[in-house]
Design a protein around this motif. Structure first.
Motif, short mmCIF file in Angstrom:
data_model
loop_
_atom_site.label_atom_id
_atom_site.label_comp_id
_atom_site.label_asym_id
_atom_site.label_seq_id
_atom_site.Cartn_x
_atom_site.Cartn_y
_atom_site.Cartn_z
N LYS A 160 0.83 -1.21 0.00
CA LYS A 160 0.00 0.00 0.00
C LYS A 160 0.87 1.26 0.00
CE LYS A 160 -2.53 2.87 3.21
NZ LYS A 160 -2.95 3.03 4.60
N TRP A 161 1.87 1.30 0.90
CA TRP A 161 2.69 2.51 0.99
C TRP A 161 3.63 2.68 -0.20
CZ3 TRP A 161 1.12 6.37 3.53
CH2 TRP A 161 0.37 6.20 4.70
N TYR A 162 4.08 1.56 -0.76
CA TYR A 162 4.88 1.68 -2.00
C TYR A 162 4.03 2.29 -3.12
CZ TYR A 162 9.04 -0.93 -0.44
OH TYR A 162 10.19 -1.32 0.17
N ARG A 163 2.76 1.88 -3.19
CA ARG A 163 1.86 2.44 -4.24
C ARG A 163 1.66 3.93 -4.02
NH1 ARG A 163 -1.02 -2.41 -3.38
NH2 ARG A 163 -2.50 -1.32 -2.03
N GLU A 164 1.44 4.32 -2.77
CA GLU A 164 1.26 5.75 -2.45
C GLU A 164 2.50 6.54 -2.87
OE1 GLU A 164 -1.25 7.48 -1.08
OE2 GLU A 164 -2.63 5.81 -0.73
N ALA A 165 3.68 5.97 -2.52
CA ALA A 165 4.93 6.66 -2.84
C ALA A 165 5.10 6.79 -4.35
CB ALA A 165 6.11 5.89 -2.24
N TYR A 166 4.80 5.74 -5.08
CA TYR A 166 4.98 5.76 -6.53
C TYR A 166 4.10 6.84 -7.17
CZ TYR A 166 5.48 4.08 -11.32
OH TYR A 166 5.75 3.98 -12.66
N GLN A 167 2.84 6.91 -6.71
CA GLN A 167 1.94 7.93 -7.25
C GLN A 167 2.44 9.33 -6.90
OE1 GLN A 167 -0.55 7.35 -9.40
NE2 GLN A 167 0.16 5.21 -9.27
N GLY A 168 2.97 9.47 -5.68
CA GLY A 168 3.52 10.77 -5.28
C GLY A 168 4.69 11.18 -6.15
N PHE A 169 5.56 10.23 -6.46
CA PHE A 169 6.71 10.53 -7.32
C PHE A 169 6.26 10.89 -8.73
CE2 PHE A 169 9.24 7.40 -4.51
CZ PHE A 169 9.57 8.41 -3.62
N LEU A 170 5.20 10.21 -9.21
CA LEU A 170 4.69 10.54 -10.56
C LEU A 170 4.16 11.96 -10.60
CD1 LEU A 170 2.81 7.28 -11.68
CD2 LEU A 170 5.02 8.14 -12.48
N ARG A 171 3.51 12.39 -9.51
CA ARG A 171 2.98 13.77 -9.48
C ARG A 171 4.14 14.78 -9.52
NH1 ARG A 171 -0.81 11.31 -5.99
NH2 ARG A 171 0.45 11.78 -4.15
N ILE A 172 5.19 14.47 -8.78
CA ILE A 172 6.36 15.36 -8.79
C ILE A 172 6.96 15.43 -10.19
CG2 ILE A 172 8.68 15.72 -7.86
CD1 ILE A 172 7.73 14.15 -5.35
N GLU A 173 7.03 14.26 -10.85
CA GLU A 173 7.67 14.17 -12.17
C GLU A 173 6.97 15.03 -13.22
OE1 GLU A 173 8.27 11.20 -15.91
OE2 GLU A 173 6.73 10.86 -14.38
N GLN A 174 5.66 15.25 -13.04
CA GLN A 174 4.91 16.00 -14.05
C GLN A 174 5.44 17.40 -14.27
OE1 GLN A 174 2.52 14.58 -15.99
NE2 GLN A 174 3.23 12.75 -14.89
N ASN A 175 6.07 17.97 -13.27
CA ASN A 175 6.47 19.37 -13.36
C ASN A 175 7.98 19.60 -13.31
OD1 ASN A 175 3.70 20.59 -13.18
ND2 ASN A 175 3.74 19.40 -11.27
N MET A 176 8.79 18.56 -13.50
CA MET A 176 10.23 18.75 -13.36
C MET A 176 11.00 17.66 -14.06
SD MET A 176 10.89 17.20 -9.61
CE MET A 176 12.60 17.13 -10.02
N ALA A 177 12.27 17.92 -14.31
CA ALA A 177 13.18 16.92 -14.85
C ALA A 177 14.33 16.78 -13.87
CB ALA A 177 13.69 17.36 -16.22
N ASP A 178 14.22 15.80 -12.99
CA ASP A 178 15.24 15.61 -11.95
C ASP A 178 15.84 14.22 -12.07
OD1 ASP A 178 16.61 16.37 -9.42
OD2 ASP A 178 15.54 14.60 -8.72
#
Length: 996
Positions: free
Chosen positions: A622-640
């Motif tokens: 469950k928490w890995y899924r939450e983290a993955y979705q959070g990282f995807l949201r961050i990725e939408q606005n940046m190239a890191d």
């Protein structure tokens, strides 16, 4: 003729010497010795031929000399002279009374001298020729003599062409001389001299006891000394390590290995069908049940022994066993040929004392039948130690170094405008507009600088432009820009890396943050940023304790909560407290306004490993899924690059999403384009994965090289491993060592482990260096590498590359087991269960085996099941079945066979023919020969126990012969009985001595 010719005699002081015509020859011999080299090739003179005939009449055994063989082949003056010289020398005691034998061999022509004469003896003992000569003249007991001769070509290639080499060899034979002459070491005296003859270099040896009536030499003693000399002189040949070994010898040895392998494969596959043997085994079981006393072959009556001998002969009649037994004979004879032409008669297996343990194995099988015991076969548990280094663990760890931790920042209300901006650690947040934009650090100029620094999904970063814009903002007094200037200059983004200048900018940022913390409405954010500076040592001296204080001051800030959790998790500046770390991560992950994706990822790990909380696969997922979705949201606005690498890892391992190698590759590519060395390493590994659609070894090496050249220690390690093993690239030891050494220089525990293991034993390109090998493994252990502790423990247990030290071995294996190494737990369990090198302790054995079984080690589960099934005092059928089923589920066919037997016999559990057949059939299909044998017996209505007993005996005999062949190849003589060795080791341990 034998390669090593030896001649043993003794000189009796009471025997008259016969000078005969030899005295005249000795008197005139010098002229014969000094012949012109060209004349040596001329035919032997008439005088020489007459003299040789006389020698052969008087001393018939001279026909066995190598010199006589040479003379027979080519009757030249040179060969005749060599033979006459040697024959006279060998029989000097028969023809001389003016000199002692020792005087003669020490001073005659071509004797190699050590000082003023050629006589030598044990190390540290001065040889005074006159005193030795006088002592021998006065000695009233027997003096044994030996002449040991080699062909010139053998002496040259084996290094026995100097007196020093012969002297050193004989000094190692003192114990053998004393033992075979039946003379106590303290009473033994021996002297020798080396004669460097042109054709056949040799030594003359004298030995006697200072006690005149002491000592005697039997035929067996002569055989033993010949064998001992030959094994020492021809050790290089017999061990197959001599560099100039002929192609024929190599071919023979390869062929013998192939014969062994083929014979064993035949034994280990298929069915052994021998009803007569089964009946005899049943007959023996019945006879033993009515026999009192010890059930050991030597104590049994003649009629019982006859049954056992008959069983052994029937087993020996099997063509596969016969092939192995023939090979054992051939290898034994190959050794004997080095010093004798007389081969002993081959005797039947049942009469060969070398294999007496076979008879007691037959007795044990019969007793198993008569007692209707539960039988767990002592099967070879192959494959339990096939170990691959856990690179994934190291790979993941690179993500959690402090400098690689991107942590979300919280916005300060009086420092934000509406829209999305990113902190210096590349994490996005929402902010609200204010009217006076130019007075804020989040100015449009700063946002433009950050856009150039981090880019977006569509726009690549422009570090040069970013540095120019950022410097203008920093000079305007923007604290965030000061911090970002420090990071860019430290990393060499848009400029040359310069740590000193970077620290100057960090110091300015620290001063600016401290000033803001005092006036800002949301001071907690700046308290968090100050804590980060202390954590990294940016602008201030690194101090995790002060970092923790600032994080605590920023109570409630989700980024500070996460950062403080990391410190408690890693024991940095605070006492390690996993429960507190877990609680802090949970607060950060569930923050109502800004849930922290990195904290969510940490929760996934802690639930996965049961750290700080009970293990829960569901919560972990469950928490890995939450983290993955959070990282995807961050990725939408940046190239890191760090975020791309993280997403690539999660797609690679299936954490928070489905495993997707293509997606992993895409994210690694994006990160690698931004010069992320971790991503280059990840791509290198991915291109080496045969399951990856774009599998490409050259590309893999290319990316690994890029990462390695940037200082990535794990890439350096993997490159070294690839070129060392040569499995997917051309082997290049020198290149491999270069990269392993570079990785070792960075204290990479995996490189230390691999290089240490390699140096312990060496290989064809790398000479062994056990001292450094041990040092490297110890360094790797210091860095918490459990595989290094396991490997070094195993080395000390086996006593191959280092002296055996069981106490050290057990200590290291315990260290590895404490670090959850399943191989160490399994090995400790085996050692304590077998009780061969440590006292038997079934409770300890089960503790370690069950620990290892819990770590998915199928062999540990199988052995634990076996103990619970058979060991008195610990028998527990339910636990046994649970462990055996666990091993079976992991593909262990031994466990399937045992479960099949349990349900077939129905003794410990209710019989279930259907279950039994299912287990046995599946086990047989997986290659278990016992299961196949049992099914065959059932289908043919034969005695199951007798049938499997005969198969076990077949395997037992094959292993015994294999071991004997291997031991003799290694130069071992006879070997030692395992039970006797166990008793000896127990006594050594009781006295605090080292075993082995």
């Amino acid at each position: 003729m034998a390669k090593l010719v030896t001649k043993f005699k003794y000189l009796n002081p009471n025997r008259d010497t016969n000078i005969g015509g030899y005295v005249k020859y000795i008197a005139t011999r010098e002229g014969v010795e000094k012949i012109d080299d060209t004349k040596r090739l001329s035919p032997a003179t008439g005088k020489q031929q007459q003299f040789i005939e006389k020698i052969l009449r008087d001393f018939p055994d001279t026909k066995e000399m190598l010199e006589y063989e040479d003379y027979q082949k080519d009757k030249t003056i040179g060969n005749a002279s060599e033979f006459i010289t040697r024959a006279v020398e060998d029989n000097a005691h028969e023809v001389m009374n003016t000199k002692t034998y020792s005087d003669y061999i020490a001073t005659r022509p071509r004797a190699e001298r050590f000082g003023t004469h050629g006589l030598f003896t044990d190390d540290g003992i001065e040889v005074k020729l006159n005193e030795v000569s006088q002592a021998l003249n006065l000695h009233g007991g027997n003096v044994w003599t030996a002449i040991v001769s080699l062909r010139r070509e053998d002496a040259e290639r084996l290094g026995f062409n100097t007196g020093i080499r012969w002297r050193d060899m004989l000094r190692t034979q003192t114990q053998a001389l004393a033992s075979n002459l039946k003379i106590p070491m303290e009473n033994l005296r021996w002297y020798a001299a080396f004669h460097n003859e042109s054709h056949h270099p040799h030594i003359h040896l004298l030995a006697y006891s200072v006690i005149e009536n002491e000592g005697y030499l039997t035929k067996q003693g002569v055989h033993n000394l010949r064998s001992s000399f030959a094994k020492d002189i021809f050790a290089q040949d017999l061990l197959c390590t001599y560099e100039k070994q002929t192609e024929h010898r190599d071919s023979l040895r390869r062929k013998s290995r192939e014969v062994i392998r083929e014979a064993v494969e035949k034994i280990n596959t298929g069915i052994y069908d021998n009803p007569q043997l089964e009946q005899q085994l049943i007959k023996l079981a019945d006879r033993l049940s009515r026999t009192g006393g010890k059930k050991v072959y030597g104590y049994l009556k003649a009629d019982v022994k006859a049954i056992i001998d008959s069983i052994v002969e029937k087993l020996a009649g099997d063509e596969r066993i016969a092939a192995l037994y023939d090979l054992w004979h051939e290898q034994r004879e190959e050794v004997l040929k080095t010093y004798t032409q007389e081969m002993p008669k081959r005797i039947p297996l049942s009469q060969n004392k070398e294999f007496k343990s076979i008879k007691n194995a037959v007795i044990q099988e019969a007793l198993n039948l008569s007692a209707e015991k539960k039988i767990i076969e002592e099967m070879e548990e192959t494959g339990e130690e096939k170990i691959a280094e856990d690179e994934a663990a190291q790979e993941e760890d690179t993500m959690f170094c402090p400098e690689n931790e991107p942590v979300e920042m919280e916005t300060s209300e009086d420092e934000t405008d509406s829209g999305t901006i990113y902190d210096s650690d590349t994490r996005p947040f929402r902010y609200r507009k204010k009217s006076k934009k130019d007075d804020t650090w989040w100015s449009s100029a700063y946002k433009q600088a950050r856009l150039c620094l981090y880019g977006t999904k569509e726009i690549k970063p422009d570090f040069g432009q970013a540095l120019s814009l950022m410097q203008k903002e920093a000079e305007r007094g923007n604290g965030f820009a000061m911090h970002d200037m420090g990071k860019m200059i430290l990393s060499g983004l848009g400029c040359e890396a310069d740590e000193e200048t970077a620290q100057e900018w960090f110091q300015k940022a620290y001063t600016a943050f401290c000033a803001k913390e005092k006036t800002a409405k949301n001071a907690d954010y700046f308290q968090y940023r100050i804590g980060k500076l202390y954590s990294f040592g940016y602008g201030v001296e690194q101090d995790y304790g002060k970092a923790a204080q600032w994080y605590e001051k920023a109570d409630g800030n989700p980024f500070a909560l996460y950062s403080l959790g990391v410190l408690y998790h890693r024991r940095q500046g605070v006492e390690q407290n996993e429960e507190k770390a877990f609680a802090l991560f949970m607060k950060a992950a569930t923050h109502s306004a800004k849930p922290n994706a990195y904290a969510q990822y940490e929760l996934g790990k802690m639930y996965q490993d049961g750290i700080g909380t009970a293990a829960s696969p569901g919560d972990s997922a469950k928490w890995y899924r939450e983290a993955y979705q959070g990282f995807l949201r961050i990725e939408q606005n940046m190239a890191d690059d760090k975020l791309y690498y993280r997403l690539g890892q999660m797609n690679l391992t299936g954490k928070g999403t489905e495993v997707s190698l293509p997606k992993a590759g895409e994210y690694f590519e994006k990160a690698a384009e931004l010069d992320n060395p971790n991503a280059m390493f990840g791509l290198g590994k991915l291109y080496l994965n045969p399951e990856y659609d774009n599998y490409d070894v050259p590309k893999a090496v290319d990316f690994l090289l890029k990462a390695a050249k940037s200082g990535h220690s794990q890439a350096q390690y993997l490159l070294g491993k690839l070129f060392l093993t040569g499995e997917v690239v051309t082997r290049n030891t020198e290149y491999a060592l270069r990269w392993l050494e570079e990785s070792v220089a960075q204290e990479n525990p995996y490189a230390q482990y691999l290089l240490g293991k390699t140096l312990l034993y060496g290989n064809e390109d790398i000479p062994p260096d056990s001292r450094r090998g041990v040092e490297l493994l110890e360094e790797s252990i210091r860095l918490q590498n459990s595989m290094a502790a396991y490997a070094l423990g195993k080395v000390y247990q086996e006593g191959k590359a280092v002296l055996q030290d069981i106490n050290k071995a057990v200590s290291l294996l315990m260290t590895a087991a404490e670090r959850n190494n399943p191989y160490a737990g399994y090995l400790l369990g085996k050692l304590y269960y077998r009780g061969e090198v440590v006292p038997k302790d079934v409770a300890k054995a089960l503790y370690y085996l069950e620990q290892s079984a819990g770590q998915e080690n199928e062999f540990a589960a199988y052995l634990a099941g076996k103990i619970y099934l058979t060991e008195e005092g610990t028998q527990d059928v339910i636990k046994a079945i649970r462990h055996l089923e666990s091993a079976w589920e992991k593909g262990n066919h031994y466990a399937g066979y045992q479960l099949g037997k349990l349900y077939l016999y129905g003794r410990e559990v209710e019989a279930d023919q259907e279950k039994a057949s299912a287990y046995l059939t599946a086990s047989a299909e997986m290659g278990n020969q016992y299961a196949g044998q049992l099914l065959h017996s059932i289908r043919n209505n034969r005695n199951w126990s007798a049938a499997t007993g005969t198969l076990r005996l077949l395997h037992h005999i094959s292993r015994i012969i294999q071991n004997r062949i291997a031991d003799e190849r290694k130069g071992k003589e006879g070997g030692i009985d395992r039970k006797l060795k166990r008793r000896i080791d127990e006594k050594k341990q009781a006295h605090g001595l080292r075993q082995g």
